[in-house]
Design an enzyme around this catalytic site. Structure first.
Site, PDB file in Angstrom:
ATOM      1  N   LYS A  26      -4.203 -17.276  -0.548  1.00 29.66           N
ATOM      2  CA  LYS A  26      -3.557 -18.283  -1.387  1.00 29.66           C
ATOM      3  C   LYS A  26      -2.383 -18.840  -0.599  1.00 29.66           C
ATOM      4  O   LYS A  26      -2.060 -18.314   0.466  1.00 29.66           O
ATOM      5  CB  LYS A  26      -3.097 -17.688  -2.723  1.00 29.66           C
ATOM      6  CG  LYS A  26      -2.073 -16.571  -2.558  1.00 29.66           C
ATOM      7  CD  LYS A  26      -1.732 -15.903  -3.873  1.00 29.66           C
ATOM      8  CE  LYS A  26      -0.733 -16.704  -4.668  1.00 29.66           C
ATOM      9  NZ  LYS A  26      -0.091 -15.881  -5.734  1.00 29.66           N
TER      10      LYS A  26
ATOM     11  N   CYS B  75      -6.105  -7.317  -4.706  1.00 31.69           N
ATOM     12  CA  CYS B  75      -6.144  -6.646  -6.018  1.00 31.69           C
ATOM     13  C   CYS B  75      -7.350  -6.938  -6.900  1.00 31.69           C
ATOM     14  O   CYS B  75      -7.967  -6.020  -7.415  1.00 31.69           O
ATOM     15  CB  CYS B  75      -4.875  -6.991  -6.790  1.00 31.69           C
ATOM     16  SG  CYS B  75      -3.468  -6.066  -6.177  1.00 31.69           S
TER      17      CYS B  75
ATOM     18  N   SER C 204       1.538   1.922  -6.726  1.00 33.46           N
ATOM     19  CA  SER C 204       0.219   1.477  -6.280  1.00 33.46           C
ATOM     20  C   SER C 204      -0.697   1.323  -7.487  1.00 33.46           C
ATOM     21  O   SER C 204      -0.550   2.031  -8.476  1.00 33.46           O
ATOM     22  CB  SER C 204      -0.413   2.498  -5.350  1.00 33.46           C
ATOM     23  OG  SER C 204       0.431   2.808  -4.288  1.00 33.46           O
ATOM     24  N   THR C 205      -1.659   0.414  -7.374  1.00 27.45           N
ATOM     25  CA  THR C 205      -2.676   0.324  -8.420  1.00 27.45           C
ATOM     26  C   THR C 205      -3.665   1.450  -8.220  1.00 27.45           C
ATOM     27  O   THR C 205      -4.153   1.664  -7.126  1.00 27.45           O
ATOM     28  CB  THR C 205      -3.448  -0.997  -8.320  1.00 27.45           C
ATOM     29  OG1 THR C 205      -2.511  -2.022  -8.173  1.00 27.45           O
ATOM     30  CG2 THR C 205      -4.292  -1.214  -9.535  1.00 27.45           C
TER      31      THR C 205
ATOM     32  N   THR D  86      -4.294   1.379  -1.687  1.00 29.35           N
ATOM     33  CA  THR D  86      -5.388   2.136  -2.302  1.00 29.35           C
ATOM     34  C   THR D  86      -6.672   1.312  -2.205  1.00 29.35           C
ATOM     35  O   THR D  86      -7.130   0.751  -3.196  1.00 29.35           O
ATOM     36  CB  THR D  86      -5.078   2.407  -3.794  1.00 29.35           C
ATOM     37  OG1 THR D  86      -4.691   1.159  -4.403  1.00 29.35           O
ATOM     38  CG2 THR D  86      -3.955   3.389  -3.965  1.00 29.35           C
TER      39      THR D  86
HETATM   40  C1  UDX Z   1      -0.010  -2.667  -2.927  1.00 30.95           C
HETATM   41  C2  UDX Z   1      -0.365  -1.550  -3.868  1.00 30.95           C
HETATM   42  O1  UDX Z   1       0.354  -0.434  -3.550  1.00 30.95           O
HETATM   43  C3  UDX Z   1      -1.829  -1.373  -3.926  1.00 30.95           C
HETATM   44  O2  UDX Z   1      -2.206  -0.350  -4.758  1.00 30.95           O
HETATM   45  C4  UDX Z   1      -2.327  -2.651  -4.465  1.00 30.95           C
HETATM   46  O3  UDX Z   1      -3.676  -2.584  -4.720  1.00 30.95           O
HETATM   47  C5  UDX Z   1      -2.037  -3.745  -3.493  1.00 30.95           C
HETATM   48  O4  UDX Z   1      -0.676  -3.831  -3.342  1.00 30.95           O
HETATM   49  P1  UDX Z   1       0.366  -3.367  -0.561  1.00 30.95           P
HETATM   50  O5  UDX Z   1       1.843  -3.164  -0.580  1.00 30.95           O
HETATM   51  O6  UDX Z   1      -0.138  -4.745  -0.756  1.00 30.95           O
HETATM   52  O7  UDX Z   1      -0.264  -2.428  -1.646  1.00 30.95           O
HETATM   53  O8  UDX Z   1      -0.323  -2.701   0.664  1.00 30.95           O
HETATM   54  P2  UDX Z   1       0.113  -2.755   2.170  1.00 30.95           P
HETATM   55  O9  UDX Z   1       0.784  -4.028   2.457  1.00 30.95           O
HETATM   56  O10 UDX Z   1      -1.098  -2.338   2.920  1.00 30.95           O
HETATM   57  O11 UDX Z   1       1.238  -1.611   2.259  1.00 30.95           O
HETATM   58  C6  UDX Z   1       1.013  -0.268   2.177  1.00 30.95           C
HETATM   59  C7  UDX Z   1       1.882   0.421   3.225  1.00 30.95           C
HETATM   60  O12 UDX Z   1       1.837   1.822   3.060  1.00 30.95           O
HETATM   61  C8  UDX Z   1       1.457   0.138   4.653  1.00 30.95           C
HETATM   62  O13 UDX Z   1       2.528  -0.424   5.359  1.00 30.95           O
HETATM   63  C9  UDX Z   1       1.086   1.511   5.201  1.00 30.95           C
HETATM   64  O14 UDX Z   1       1.418   1.660   6.574  1.00 30.95           O
HETATM   65  C10 UDX Z   1       1.899   2.426   4.329  1.00 30.95           C
HETATM   66  N1  UDX Z   1       1.381   3.792   4.237  1.00 30.95           N
HETATM   67  C11 UDX Z   1       0.106   4.026   3.879  1.00 30.95           C
HETATM   68  C12 UDX Z   1       2.247   4.861   4.493  1.00 30.95           C
HETATM   69  O15 UDX Z   1       3.402   4.665   4.843  1.00 30.95           O
HETATM   70  N2  UDX Z   1       1.778   6.122   4.360  1.00 30.95           N
HETATM   71  C13 UDX Z   1       0.500   6.389   4.016  1.00 30.95           C
HETATM   72  O16 UDX Z   1       0.123   7.549   3.916  1.00 30.95           O
HETATM   73  C14 UDX Z   1      -0.367   5.300   3.773  1.00 30.95           C
HETATM   74  C1  UDX Z   2      -2.561 -10.737  -8.584  1.00 31.46           C
HETATM   75  C2  UDX Z   2      -1.912 -10.783  -9.972  1.00 31.46           C
HETATM   76  O1  UDX Z   2      -1.645 -12.138 -10.334  1.00 31.46           O
HETATM   77  C3  UDX Z   2      -0.638  -9.959  -9.982  1.00 31.46           C
HETATM   78  O2  UDX Z   2      -0.100  -9.906 -11.283  1.00 31.46           O
HETATM   79  C4  UDX Z   2      -0.957  -8.552  -9.504  1.00 31.46           C
HETATM   80  O3  UDX Z   2       0.220  -7.780  -9.414  1.00 31.46           O
HETATM   81  C5  UDX Z   2      -1.623  -8.585  -8.146  1.00 31.46           C
HETATM   82  O4  UDX Z   2      -2.788  -9.413  -8.195  1.00 31.46           O
HETATM   83  P1  UDX Z   2      -2.151 -11.975  -6.277  1.00 31.46           P
HETATM   84  O5  UDX Z   2      -3.486 -11.451  -5.917  1.00 31.46           O
HETATM   85  O6  UDX Z   2      -1.009 -11.756  -5.351  1.00 31.46           O
HETATM   86  O7  UDX Z   2      -1.679 -11.380  -7.688  1.00 31.46           O
HETATM   87  O8  UDX Z   2      -2.232 -13.563  -6.500  1.00 31.46           O
HETATM   88  P2  UDX Z   2      -2.791 -14.500  -7.677  1.00 31.46           P
HETATM   89  O9  UDX Z   2      -1.837 -15.604  -7.827  1.00 31.46           O
HETATM   90  O10 UDX Z   2      -3.121 -13.740  -8.877  1.00 31.46           O
HETATM   91  O11 UDX Z   2      -4.113 -15.116  -7.042  1.00 31.46           O
HETATM   92  C6  UDX Z   2      -5.267 -14.352  -6.782  1.00 31.46           C
HETATM   93  C7  UDX Z   2      -6.391 -15.235  -6.291  1.00 31.46           C
HETATM   94  O12 UDX Z   2      -6.881 -16.071  -7.334  1.00 31.46           O
HETATM   95  C8  UDX Z   2      -5.994 -16.182  -5.160  1.00 31.46           C
HETATM   96  O13 UDX Z   2      -7.028 -16.239  -4.212  1.00 31.46           O
HETATM   97  C9  UDX Z   2      -5.817 -17.492  -5.867  1.00 31.46           C
HETATM   98  O14 UDX Z   2      -5.970 -18.597  -5.013  1.00 31.46           O
HETATM   99  C10 UDX Z   2      -6.919 -17.416  -6.903  1.00 31.46           C
HETATM  100  N1  UDX Z   2      -6.707 -18.292  -8.079  1.00 31.46           N
HETATM  101  C11 UDX Z   2      -5.623 -18.112  -8.877  1.00 31.46           C
HETATM  102  C12 UDX Z   2      -7.639 -19.281  -8.381  1.00 31.46           C
HETATM  103  O15 UDX Z   2      -8.636 -19.452  -7.680  1.00 31.46           O
HETATM  104  N2  UDX Z   2      -7.440 -20.053  -9.500  1.00 31.46           N
HETATM  105  C13 UDX Z   2      -6.370 -19.890 -10.324  1.00 31.46           C
HETATM  106  O16 UDX Z   2      -6.274 -20.624 -11.322  1.00 31.46           O
HETATM  107  C14 UDX Z   2      -5.427 -18.892  -9.995  1.00 31.46           C
END
Ligand code: UDX
Ligand code: UDX
Length: 467
Positions: free
Chosen positions: A344, A281, A136-137, A97
């Site tokens: 990260k 995110c 999804s978020t 999303t």
């Molecule tokens: C997730 C959450 O769903 C999203 O809301 C959040 O903000 C980030 O994490 P994520 O799994 O990280 O998303 O996204 P991505 O790795 O891009 O995977 C989404 C998948 O859905 C892709 O592989 C894409 O090909 C698939 N997709 C998308 C479908 O199969 N059908 C569609 O219509 C759209």
């Molecule tokens: C985040 C949330 O933690 C998770 O709960 C949600 O489901 C998805 O979004 P993610 O984005 O995968 O997860 O990783 P996260 O560990 O949260 O790190 C996000 C970013 O913040 C990275 O770039 C990381 O390096 C940075 N970060 C994190 C910092 O710069 N300092 C910190 O102390 C922690």
């Protein structure tokens, strides 16, 4: 509505960073449930089915072992979206999303086109009643929109929509899924809604203690996901704002973080100053929150959260700026090595990585950038920089280079920028690296992970965040 006592079949739309690992764990923990993950992207599905478990499309520590155990038993990956959706009792929507890049809410609102098209497909093919789970978020009230689409099928099939946001962090997904702080399930407060909530709760109860499973109304659940990410990001922006002050005053940001984090009311986590947060995110969810607040006329609330992003942008710019200034405002023809491109450590995901923005700024000054990252591919790196459209793809390839190994990437460099906190960077032979660099040899540690005292002893000019 017909809701089975025990769910036996699940289909998940979206085999990405969230859908893939989450379904793998559900399948591992619940061998009695057939779990099929579908995706429109055939190449991705092929890689999920690959015999070579090092070729899975998502890199997560521990993931390949889980896939090895469950795949072919009760975990399946397929491109046959419609066929798999037809009879599944429970459907997870785990499509991406992204922030809208066009029209109303451009640059802020979440683009729900994939959620909507998934809902339409479900409505079209469903032959039996279904529980639809939003993974999804999404902005609050999306469940309502999904419900509207589903309830207009005219084929007698009934649906219950649940919100079950994912809190896993990339790099620790398997650990987080095995042992989550909480699982949040929101649903309609009706008899059918409550039964649907119970059906999903039952799945998680296979491995998660009941007191960690929170049941709420659907809007609380949807909003909580945005708020959790906004709070986490806010902590990083708070400490990053303080890092700028530390740079001016001689205080050490890590010492400050430790001192305040030992106050149990504040706590020690998410206080690591950095070059700026990335990932798919944080920024997206805050923009979403800002957009929602604005749309209800809550401008002060919107401005408050917008500033979390403002500080994050400021931090990335500040880091790039310190490199440019230290190198006498002339980067043209100078090699600068980047350690890390992922947002990260322990992931191959690069979405919104600070690396992309810092590289972009330095490339405007015609720096020659050489990137080394243990997991990110060359293709992904170029996709990221091309996506910004600052320069033509040809020009991007002139200034941005990919190093197959770290020592080559750093050889002859004027400066090294540590962008990602990969553990292996700490173990490099820093004397050898120094010997092969241009002098003075600069290190800009955007994560404060290296031993600065040792590096200074070798002869490096060390620039750290908030030190
Ligand atoms: C997730 C959450 O769903 C999203 O809301 C959040 O903000 C980030 O994490 P994520 O799994 O990280 O998303 O996204 P991505 O790795 O891009 O995977 C989404 C998948 O859905 C892709 O592989 C894409 O090909 C698939 N997709 C998308 C479908 O199969 N059908 C569609 O219509 C759209
Ligand atoms: C985040 C949330 O933690 C998770 O709960 C949600 O489901 C998805 O979004 P993610 O984005 O995968 O997860 O990783 P996260 O560990 O949260 O790190 C996000 C970013 O913040 C990275 O770039 C990381 O390096 C940075 N970060 C994190 C910092 O710069 N300092 C910190 O102390 C922690």
């Amino acid at each position: 509505m017909n809701i089975p006592k025990k769910i036996k079949s699940i289909c998940c739309i979206g085999a990405g960073y969230v859908g893939g690992p989450t379904m793998a764990i559900i399948a591992q923990k619940c061998p009695h449930i057939k779990v099929t993950v579908v995706d429109l992207n055939a190449e991705k599905i092929e890689r999920w089915n690959s015999d070579n478990l090092d070729d899975l499309p998502v890199y997560e520590p521990g993931l390949k072992e889980v896939v090895a155990e469950a795949r072919g038993r009760n975990l399946f990956f397929s491109t046959e979206v419609e066929k798999e959706l037809e009879y599944a009792e429970m459907i997870f929507m785990s499509v991406n999303t992204p922030t809208k890049t066009y029209g109303k809410g451009k640059g802020m609102a979440a683009d729900l086109k994939y959620i909507e098209s998934s809902a339409r497909t479900i409505a079209k093919v469903a032959k039996t009643d279904k529980i639809v789970v939003e993974k999804s978020t999404i902005p609050i009230k999306t469940a309502q929109a999904v419900n509207k689409i589903l309830s207009n099928t005219n084929n007698g099939v009934k649906f219950q929509v649940l919100s079950n946001p994912e809190f896993l962090a990339e790099g620790t997904a398997i650990k987080d899924l095995n042992n989550p702080d909480r699982v949040l399930i929101g649903g309609e407060q009706t008899e059918d809604g409550l039964r649907a909530i119970e059906a999903l709760s039952d799945i998680y109860r296979e491995w998660i203690p009941n007191d960690r499973i929170l049941q709420t109304n659907i809007w609380s659940s949807e909003l909580s996901k945005l708020v959790a990410n906004a709070f986490l990001a806010q902590r990083i922006s708070s400490i990053n704002a303080i890092s700028a002050l530390c740079d001016k005053t001689g205080a050490d940001v890590d010492e400050v973080a430790k001192a305040i984090g030992m106050d149990s009311r504040i706590g020690p986590k998410f206080l690591k100053a950095s070059v700026g947060f990335g990932g798919s995110c944080f920024q997206k969810d805050i923009l979403n929150l800002v957009y929602i607040a604005k749309s209800y006329g809550l401008d002060e609330v919107a401005d408050y959260w917008q500033n979390v992003i403002k500080i994050n942008d400021y931090q990335k710019n500040r880091f790039a700026d310190s490199i440019i200034t230290s190198l006498n405002n002339t980067l043209s023809g100078k090699k600068i090595a980047f350690l890390g491109w992922a947002f990260k450590k322990d992931t191959n995901d690069t979405r919104e990585s600070a690396a992309i923005y810092v590289a972009d700024i330095l490339m405007e000054d015609k720096a020659d950038i050489f990137v080394f990252d243990p997991k990110v591919t060359k293709e992904r790196m170029f996709e990221d920089i091309d996506y910004l459209q600052t320069r033509s793809p040809e020009e991007n390839r002139k200034y941005l280079n990919y190093g197959d190994n770290p020592y080559d990437a750093m050889k002859g460099a004027f400066a090294i920028a540590v962008i990602t906190e990969w553990d292996e960077f700490k173990d490099y032979d820093w004397q050898k690296i120094y010997d092969n660099m241009n002098k003075p040899a600069y290190i800009f540690d955007g994560r404060n992970i290296l031993d600065h005292k040792k590096l200074k002893g070798i002869g490096f000019e060390v620039n750290a965040i908030g030190k």
